[in-house]
Motif scaffolding. Structure first.
Motif, PDB file in Angstrom:
ATOM      1  N   SER A 238       7.019  29.075   1.885  1.00 46.02           N
ATOM      2  CA  SER A 238       7.236  29.204   3.330  1.00 46.02           C
ATOM      3  C   SER A 238       6.276  28.311   4.116  1.00 46.02           C
ATOM      4  CB  SER A 238       7.073  30.661   3.763  1.00 46.02           C
ATOM      5  OG  SER A 238       5.754  31.120   3.543  1.00 46.02           O
ATOM      6  N   TYR A 239       5.051  28.178   3.636  1.00 42.86           N
ATOM      7  CA  TYR A 239       4.072  27.296   4.283  1.00 42.86           C
ATOM      8  C   TYR A 239       4.578  25.852   4.292  1.00 42.86           C
ATOM      9  CZ  TYR A 239      -0.205  24.572   4.936  1.00 42.86           C
ATOM     10  OH  TYR A 239      -1.136  23.665   5.373  1.00 42.86           O
ATOM     11  N   VAL A 240       5.108  25.427   3.151  1.00 44.63           N
ATOM     12  CA  VAL A 240       5.629  24.062   3.045  1.00 44.63           C
ATOM     13  C   VAL A 240       6.899  23.911   3.876  1.00 44.63           C
ATOM     14  CG1 VAL A 240       6.577  22.355   1.452  1.00 44.63           C
ATOM     15  CG2 VAL A 240       4.593  23.720   0.786  1.00 44.63           C
ATOM     16  N   THR A 241       7.721  24.943   3.921  1.00 44.98           N
ATOM     17  CA  THR A 241       8.944  24.889   4.721  1.00 44.98           C
ATOM     18  C   THR A 241       8.615  24.699   6.200  1.00 44.98           C
ATOM     19  OG1 THR A 241      10.143  26.306   3.161  1.00 44.98           O
ATOM     20  CG2 THR A 241      11.022  26.150   5.396  1.00 44.98           C
ATOM     21  N   ARG A 242       7.641  25.450   6.692  1.00 42.31           N
ATOM     22  CA  ARG A 242       7.242  25.292   8.099  1.00 42.31           C
ATOM     23  C   ARG A 242       6.696  23.892   8.343  1.00 42.31           C
ATOM     24  NH1 ARG A 242       2.730  25.738  11.403  1.00 42.31           N
ATOM     25  NH2 ARG A 242       3.184  26.566  13.505  1.00 42.31           N
ATOM     26  N   ARG A 243       5.899  23.388   7.426  1.00 38.70           N
ATOM     27  CA  ARG A 243       5.353  22.036   7.565  1.00 38.70           C
ATOM     28  C   ARG A 243       6.477  21.003   7.572  1.00 38.70           C
ATOM     29  NH1 ARG A 243       0.883  20.812   3.234  1.00 38.70           N
ATOM     30  NH2 ARG A 243       2.715  20.556   1.881  1.00 38.70           N
ATOM     31  N   TRP A 244       7.517  21.237   6.765  1.00 37.62           N
ATOM     32  CA  TRP A 244       8.659  20.319   6.725  1.00 37.62           C
ATOM     33  C   TRP A 244       9.408  20.320   8.053  1.00 37.62           C
ATOM     34  CZ3 TRP A 244      13.976  20.823   7.161  1.00 37.62           C
ATOM     35  CH2 TRP A 244      14.742  19.753   6.693  1.00 37.62           C
ATOM     36  N   TYR A 245       9.636  21.519   8.615  1.00 37.48           N
ATOM     37  CA  TYR A 245      10.321  21.599   9.908  1.00 37.48           C
ATOM     38  C   TYR A 245       9.496  20.943  11.009  1.00 37.48           C
ATOM     39  CZ  TYR A 245      14.305  24.534   8.620  1.00 37.48           C
ATOM     40  OH  TYR A 245      15.496  25.004   8.088  1.00 37.48           O
ATOM     41  N   LEU A 246       8.192  21.115  10.982  1.00 39.99           N
ATOM     42  CA  LEU A 246       7.328  20.485  11.984  1.00 39.99           C
ATOM     43  C   LEU A 246       7.410  18.965  11.920  1.00 39.99           C
ATOM     44  CD1 LEU A 246       4.135  22.743  11.784  1.00 39.99           C
ATOM     45  CD2 LEU A 246       5.548  22.370  13.832  1.00 39.99           C
ATOM     46  N   SER A 247       7.515  18.435  10.715  1.00 41.90           N
ATOM     47  CA  SER A 247       7.574  16.981  10.555  1.00 41.90           C
ATOM     48  C   SER A 247       8.947  16.415  10.893  1.00 41.90           C
ATOM     49  CB  SER A 247       7.199  16.598   9.121  1.00 41.90           C
ATOM     50  OG  SER A 247       8.179  17.065   8.200  1.00 41.90           O
ATOM     51  N   ARG A 248       9.991  17.219  10.716  1.00 42.80           N
ATOM     52  CA  ARG A 248      11.359  16.723  10.910  1.00 42.80           C
ATOM     53  C   ARG A 248      11.857  16.914  12.334  1.00 42.80           C
ATOM     54  NH1 ARG A 248      15.573  15.577   7.180  1.00 42.80           N
ATOM     55  NH2 ARG A 248      17.657  15.765   8.120  1.00 42.80           N
ATOM     56  N   PHE A 249      11.427  17.997  13.000  1.00 42.11           N
ATOM     57  CA  PHE A 249      11.927  18.315  14.337  1.00 42.11           C
ATOM     58  C   PHE A 249      10.767  18.300  15.334  1.00 42.11           C
ATOM     59  CE2 PHE A 249      14.718  20.435  11.285  1.00 42.11           C
ATOM     60  CZ  PHE A 249      15.964  19.960  11.685  1.00 42.11           C
ATOM     61  N   LYS A 250      10.814  17.380  16.263  1.00 38.18           N
ATOM     62  CA  LYS A 250       9.737  17.247  17.237  1.00 38.18           C
ATOM     63  C   LYS A 250       9.668  18.444  18.181  1.00 38.18           C
ATOM     64  CE  LYS A 250       9.768  12.185  17.223  1.00 38.18           C
ATOM     65  NZ  LYS A 250       9.923  10.941  18.039  1.00 38.18           N
ATOM     66  N   ASP A 251      10.796  19.104  18.394  1.00 37.98           N
ATOM     67  CA  ASP A 251      10.822  20.245  19.314  1.00 37.98           C
ATOM     68  C   ASP A 251      10.661  21.585  18.593  1.00 37.98           C
ATOM     69  OD1 ASP A 251      13.224  20.086  17.984  1.00 37.98           O
ATOM     70  OD2 ASP A 251      14.460  20.611  19.722  1.00 37.98           O
ATOM     71  N   PHE A 252      10.224  21.566  17.334  1.00 38.23           N
ATOM     72  CA  PHE A 252      10.041  22.811  16.605  1.00 38.23           C
ATOM     73  C   PHE A 252       8.940  23.626  17.276  1.00 38.23           C
ATOM     74  CE2 PHE A 252       8.130  25.511  13.346  1.00 38.23           C
ATOM     75  CZ  PHE A 252       9.256  26.107  12.785  1.00 38.23           C
ATOM     76  N   PRO A 253       9.209  24.889  17.635  1.00 38.94           N
ATOM     77  CA  PRO A 253       8.216  25.702  18.356  1.00 38.94           C
ATOM     78  C   PRO A 253       6.977  25.970  17.514  1.00 38.94           C
ATOM     79  CG  PRO A 253      10.105  27.027  17.703  1.00 38.94           C
ATOM     80  CD  PRO A 253      10.471  25.610  17.411  1.00 38.94           C
ATOM     81  N   LYS A 254       5.822  25.595  18.037  1.00 39.80           N
ATOM     82  CA  LYS A 254       4.568  25.707  17.286  1.00 39.80           C
ATOM     83  C   LYS A 254       4.145  27.154  17.068  1.00 39.80           C
ATOM     84  CE  LYS A 254       3.985  21.197  17.213  1.00 39.80           C
ATOM     85  NZ  LYS A 254       5.178  20.794  17.984  1.00 39.80           N
ATOM     86  N   ASP A 255       4.637  28.082  17.880  1.00 39.25           N
ATOM     87  CA  ASP A 255       4.230  29.479  17.736  1.00 39.25           C
ATOM     88  C   ASP A 255       5.031  30.210  16.664  1.00 39.25           C
ATOM     89  OD1 ASP A 255       6.514  29.237  19.294  1.00 39.25           O
ATOM     90  OD2 ASP A 255       6.127  31.080  20.411  1.00 39.25           O
TER      91      ASP A 255
END
Length: 264
Positions: A238-255
């Motif tokens: 899950s940690y890696v999945t969140r990191r992947w979404y952060l890198s792929r989607f600029k509008d991914f909510p940081k919270d």
């Protein structure tokens, strides 16, 4: 503290103790490897962190791969009803919850999940063996506990309730994921709805709760060890999945957290 925890389990023989340690260490190591970038090669992480060129990999479709992975542990659970026809209510519930868990997974592969990638055969073999061996030892450990004195605290019914919550929540969030795209749509999107508003992997969270429920029903050291080990793996994934979404989607909510709302 450890003595108190051990009183919650049936006394395990040496083989179960050894397999419990191996289970925690091996699954925990896989979770740590995920964080370090050495991913199990399937789904969106297929071409990330691999050590071999993509062209030299032997691949199966994700649907075929996951169906192969989930079928042997399901069959092991189903076969246990014939191999061990006798036993108390706890044993029956362990066999039933474990078998239903993998039966649900098979049905989801066939009718719910939407796949966009492939699966490396090397990872497929590892995942299949892990699920199958774990299911066998889940049931075998419970068989060895037949006739032994009951643990100091009976957690069977709370465990059953937790299993039902876990498997229901897992299915619900899998359904939300499946609605993100059609069969022909291969693009990833940020999932919405349910606990996806708080964490990116609520399906992992509920899977952990489901296995915790089974381990409370079983109250064997191996069941608890598998729950701890698989939770460590899912935390890493899950940690890696969140990191992947952060890198792929600029509008991914940081919270939005990885696994546990407001915590992790």
């Amino acid at each position: 503290m450890m003595f108190i925890l051990l009183k919650l389990f049936f006394p395990p023989p040496f083989l179960i103790k050894a397999m419990s340690v191996i289970c925690v260490l091996s699954l925990g190591n896989v979770g740590l490897s995920e964080v370090r970038g050495n991913h199990m090669q399937y789904s969106k992480f297929l071409n990330i962190g691999g050590r071999k060129p993509v062209g030299k990999k032997i691949l199966a479709s994700s649907r075929t791969g996951m169906l192969i992975a989930y079928t042997p542990p399901f069959l092991a659970g189903a076969a246990s009803f014939g191999i061990f026809p006798d036993g108390d209510l706890r044993f029956l519930l362990v066999k039933s919850t474990l078998t239903f868990h993998f039966f649900k997974r098979v049905l989801e592969v066939l009718f719910v999940h939407r796949y966009s990638g492939g699966m490396e055969v090397e990872s497929l073999i590892t995942i299949t063996l892990s699920y199958f061996i774990s299911s066998v030892f889940f049931i075998y450990a419970q068989q060895l506990a037949q006739g032994l004195p009951e643990p100091a605290m009976d957690l069977m019914y709370p465990g059953l309730m937790l299993f039902l919550i876990g498997i229901s929540g897992n299915f619900y969030h899998h359904r939300l994921l499946s609605k993100l795209r059609s069969n022909r749509d291969k693009e990833y999107r940020v999932p919405k709805g349910g606990l996806f508003e708080l964490v990116i992997c609520p399906h992992y969270l509920f899977e952990m709760l489901g296995f915790l429920g089974i381990s409370l029903v079983a109250q064997t050291l191996y069941a608890f060890s598998y729950t701890v080990g698989s939770s460590l793996y899912l935390m890493g994934r899950s940690y890696v999945t969140r990191r992947w979404y952060l890198s792929r989607f600029k509008d991914f909510p940081k919270d939005v957290k990885a696994l546990i709302p407001c915590v992790f």
